[in-house]
Write a protein that holds these residues in place. Structure first.
Motif, mmCIF file in Angstrom:
data_model
loop_
_atom_site.group_PDB
_atom_site.id
_atom_site.type_symbol
_atom_site.label_atom_id
_atom_site.label_comp_id
_atom_site.label_asym_id
_atom_site.label_seq_id
_atom_site.Cartn_x
_atom_site.Cartn_y
_atom_site.Cartn_z
ATOM 1 N N ASP A 1 0.822 -1.217 0.000
ATOM 2 C CA ASP A 1 0.000 0.000 0.000
ATOM 3 C C ASP A 1 0.849 1.258 0.000
ATOM 4 O OD1 ASP A 1 -2.302 -1.528 -0.043
ATOM 5 O OD2 ASP A 1 -2.653 -1.368 2.114
ATOM 6 N N ASP A 2 1.948 1.249 0.764
ATOM 7 C CA ASP A 2 2.838 2.406 0.811
ATOM 8 C C ASP A 2 3.465 2.665 -0.548
ATOM 9 O OD1 ASP A 2 4.428 4.497 2.155
ATOM 10 O OD2 ASP A 2 6.105 3.127 1.798
ATOM 11 N N CYS A 3 3.883 1.607 -1.200
ATOM 12 C CA CYS A 3 4.504 1.738 -2.514
ATOM 13 C C CYS A 3 3.492 2.249 -3.539
ATOM 14 C CB CYS A 3 5.073 0.385 -2.940
ATOM 15 S SG CYS A 3 6.222 0.476 -4.311
ATOM 16 N N THR A 4 2.261 1.750 -3.472
ATOM 17 C CA THR A 4 1.211 2.227 -4.369
ATOM 18 C C THR A 4 0.952 3.712 -4.145
ATOM 19 O OG1 THR A 4 0.196 0.039 -4.479
ATOM 20 C CG2 THR A 4 -1.204 1.909 -5.055
ATOM 21 N N ALA A 5 0.950 4.147 -2.894
ATOM 22 C CA ALA A 5 0.763 5.562 -2.585
ATOM 23 C C ALA A 5 1.912 6.400 -3.156
ATOM 24 C CB ALA A 5 0.649 5.772 -1.080
ATOM 25 N N ARG A 6 3.124 5.872 -3.089
ATOM 26 C CA ARG A 6 4.279 6.592 -3.655
ATOM 27 C C ARG A 6 4.170 6.697 -5.169
ATOM 28 N NH1 ARG A 6 9.719 5.049 -0.298
ATOM 29 N NH2 ARG A 6 8.772 4.999 1.763
ATOM 30 N N ILE A 7 3.732 5.621 -5.805
ATOM 31 C CA ILE A 7 3.558 5.657 -7.256
ATOM 32 C C ILE A 7 2.484 6.670 -7.619
ATOM 33 C CG2 ILE A 7 2.769 4.336 -9.267
ATOM 34 C CD1 ILE A 7 4.166 1.882 -7.982
#
Length: 106
Positions: A63-69
């Protein structure tokens, strides 16, 4: 060019945990406008956008990585909309839909 070769190996698919970390690193480099990662005149932007599209909605991101993307895509829309649009032209329809869903937060 080391960074171009690095981008060519992404996304990592054999090691999911490592893929999440590497994708987060890529987001950080893009966020920091790393000149070698982005390339001259953002020449690597199409590859970076394609990597983001490939990892979205897979186990290769959390989820954190998706938010960064999502943050990176929104920043690209604001700073370089024409370049982002050009980068997206070569993507298949399903990849474009994943990017659109990411930006929309769905």
């Amino acid at each position: 060019e080391v960074w171009g070769a690095w981008l060519a190996y992404l996304p990592l698919q054999a090691d999911v945990a490592e893929s999440v970390l590497v994708t987060k690193q890529l987001c950080g480099l893009v966020r920091g406008n790393h000149p070698q990662v982005l390339g001259d005149a953002n020449a690597n932007l199409p590859r970076i956008v394609a990597i983001f599209a490939q990892v979205l909605e897979t186990d290769c991101v959390d989820d954190d990585c998706t938010a960064r993307i999502k943050e990176m895509l929104e920043a690209m829309q604001q700073a370089a909309p024409a370049q982002l649009q050009t980068a997206c032209r070569s993507l298949p329809a399903d990849a474009l839909q994943k990017l659109e869903r990411c930006i929309a937060g769905t």
